[in-house]
Enzyme design. Structure first.
Site, short mmCIF file in Angstrom:
data_model
loop_
_atom_site.label_atom_id
_atom_site.label_comp_id
_atom_site.label_asym_id
_atom_site.label_seq_id
_atom_site.Cartn_x
_atom_site.Cartn_y
_atom_site.Cartn_z
N PRO A 204 -1.84 -5.21 2.52
CA PRO A 204 -0.73 -6.18 2.58
C PRO A 204 0.66 -5.57 2.71
O PRO A 204 1.65 -6.30 2.81
CB PRO A 204 -0.86 -6.94 1.26
CG PRO A 204 -1.42 -5.93 0.32
CD PRO A 204 -2.38 -5.09 1.14
N LYS B 214 2.45 0.10 0.75
CA LYS B 214 2.75 1.48 1.16
C LYS B 214 3.68 1.50 2.36
O LYS B 214 4.55 2.38 2.46
CB LYS B 214 1.45 2.22 1.45
CG LYS B 214 0.54 2.33 0.22
CD LYS B 214 -0.81 2.91 0.57
CE LYS B 214 -1.73 2.90 -0.65
NZ LYS B 214 -2.06 1.52 -1.08
N ASP C 187 -3.07 -2.57 11.49
CA ASP C 187 -4.13 -3.29 10.78
C ASP C 187 -5.01 -4.00 11.79
O ASP C 187 -4.54 -4.46 12.84
CB ASP C 187 -3.56 -4.29 9.77
CG ASP C 187 -4.56 -4.61 8.66
OD1 ASP C 187 -4.51 -3.93 7.62
OD2 ASP C 187 -5.39 -5.51 8.86
N ASP D 10 -4.99 4.71 3.93
CA ASP D 10 -5.56 4.12 2.72
C ASP D 10 -6.77 3.32 3.19
O ASP D 10 -6.65 2.19 3.64
CB ASP D 10 -4.53 3.24 2.02
CG ASP D 10 -5.03 2.74 0.67
OD1 ASP D 10 -5.67 3.52 -0.05
OD2 ASP D 10 -4.79 1.56 0.35
N CYS E 49 -9.15 3.16 -3.21
CA CYS E 49 -9.18 2.69 -4.61
C CYS E 49 -10.61 2.62 -5.13
O CYS E 49 -11.01 1.64 -5.75
CB CYS E 49 -8.48 1.35 -4.75
SG CYS E 49 -9.13 0.03 -3.70
#
Length: 466
Positions: A280, A283, A298, A340, A393
């Protein structure tokens, strides 16, 4: 009044007739529909592996959830998060009060019991209300009607004995599926695993990344400043959007661990930086605020729209590209790249207690393979001499330490750039092999459990050499 068939009033009348035609016994009992919804969605999570966030999305969630008013939606969400966070404990207390195991196919009955017991044990719901609604729910469903007496007896017995039984059950249960706990033990050992699983029982705090003056914002919002520079709030008394500074774009919500990877690119002022899998946009915002010329990539157009809206509120800018990263070919290579990567999200269980129940070891392996492909591509997007930061994560080494070990061994034009022990205030606590960083929910002790811990994150920095 004459109502045209195409007007909202007519549509409302048709909807009302439809609801009446499909009504179930007991629909007029206050609170029952919310409990039915909670049990239905609990089944979708644990039986079908459906994401809780997707089921409870206010725009695109499950129809049964969307039919509720906002107050009941909040209640359903609280019941589900609690039932999943303490699933093993709730299960143990139910099983202890059964003369024989539930039938193997009695999923609906199990969900009714879990929803009611979670309210009685952990939420501020009167025992009598939770029991009565569960019994009414059981009676109204043909699959469970004959078990309504069992529901009443089990739940009333839990209510009578919970003051002593609950602490004992909490001390003896492991709040995770067996496979999940086993993988944690293999990676972190018994003591660290116990600390991580205990942290998962505590709802995560709210971390903010602020543009400036963390101490000032902490004082204004009633929070603390973390060594990462984030501002941490123990809880919210209202919507995030109503906090001072939100509308003005002075900060954004971002777990402190999630703010670390962008910092690992160091001084990016004036550099062309690609943020891959960017939505979203936390970063991206960090990099743009630091002066980088950011290209945010994205795959999802909807997520890209959300990213654009977030940047607009923050008064920051970036080039937003909707594309498949594996096929993306920029006009010129970037000075630095941040990847990420999509992952199992096992580092975010405090925020998403459904994760252990919706993921599997097979999912982790598939995601690790995807991450490796994306990392191979990410390196190709940066200039020789440029930095790449890879992060996710996940708590699982297959998506972190093991993946990076293999990548370094098999990739000739990349060298690790270790994070020095004194590079950041938090570096000594989080350093891993090759100078990468590893955080866990048990890795940051503070004044209270709710103010402690971080999302589980892995972040590795490397340089392309040719």
């Amino acid at each position: 009044m004459v109502v045209n068939a195409g007007t909202p009033a007519a549509a409302g009348n048709r909807n009302a007739r439809t609801r009446k035609q499909h009504a179930s016994p007991g629909d007029d009992i206050a609170g029952l529909q919310a409990r039915r919804t909670a049990a239905r969605l609990l089944g979708a999570v644990v039986d079908a592996g459906t994401s809780l966030d997707g089921l409870t999305d206010h725009d695109h969630g499950h129809p049964q959830f969307l039919a509720l008013d906002m107050r009941d939606r909040a209640l359903v969400r609280a019941i589900l998060a609690t039932a999943l966070r303490f699933r093993r404990t709730v299960e143990a207390l139910i099983v202890a009060r059964l003369d024989r195991p539930l039938p193997a196919n009695a999923h609906s009955l199990s969900h009714i019991l879990h929803v009611a017991a979670a309210q009685m044990l952990f939420l501020d719901i009167p025992d009598s209300a939770a029991v009565d609604l569960a019994v009414s729910h059981a009676k109204s469903d043909p699959r469970t009607a004959r078990f309504s007496g069992l529901v009443n007896g089990v739940l009333r017995e839990i209510a009578r004995r919970k003051e002593r039984a609950l602490p004992a059950a909490l001390a003896q249960t492991v709040e995770a599926p067996d496979w999940f706990a086993a993988r944690l033990r293999a990676a972190y050992g018994d003591d660290e695993t116990a600390a991580i699983l205990e942290a998962h029982r505590v709802e995560a705090p709210i971390d903010l990344t602020v543009k400036s003056d963390p101490a000032g914002w902490a004082a204004r919002l009633g929070g603390i400043v973390l060594p990462t520079g984030s501002v941490r709030l123990e809880r919210l008394d209202g919507p995030v959007a109503e906090l001072p500074g939100f509308a003005e774009g002075e900060w954004w919500v971002q777990d402190a661990a999630a703010s670390i990877p962008a910092r690992m690119l160091a001084d990016v002022s004036g550099l062309r930086v690609a943020d891959l899998c960017a939505a979203p946009g936390g970063k991206t915002a960090q990099l743009a605020h630091a002066g980088a010329k950011v290209t945010a990539l994205d795959l999802s157009a909807n997520r890209a729209k959300r990213l654009a809206a977030n940047l607009d509120r923050l008064k920051l800018s970036a080039e937003i590209v909707v594309a498949d990263m594996a096929k993306y070919q920029p006009e010129a290579l970037f000075d630095a790249v941040l990847l990420d990567a999509p992952c199992s999200s096992t580092g975010t269980v405090r925020r998403h207690p459904d994760v252990p129940w919706t993921k599997s070891p097979e999912d982790i392996s598939k995601l690790a393979a995807l991450q490796r492909r994306l990392l191979d591509q990410a390196v190709k997007l940066v200039k020789p001499g440029g930095l790449v930061v890879f992060s996710n994560c996940s708590l699982d080494p297959e998506e972190g330490e093991a993946l990076y070990d293999t990548f370094l061994a098999e990739t000739s034009d990349v060298i690790p750039v270790p994070v020095a022990a004194d590079e950041f205030p938090f570096s000594p606590d989080f350093r891993a092999a090759h100078g990468a960083l590893r955080t866990t929910p048990a890795g940051f002790a503070n004044a209270s459990p709710r103010l402690s811990g971080l999302d589980g994150f892995y972040a590795a920095r490397m340089r392309r050499t040719g």
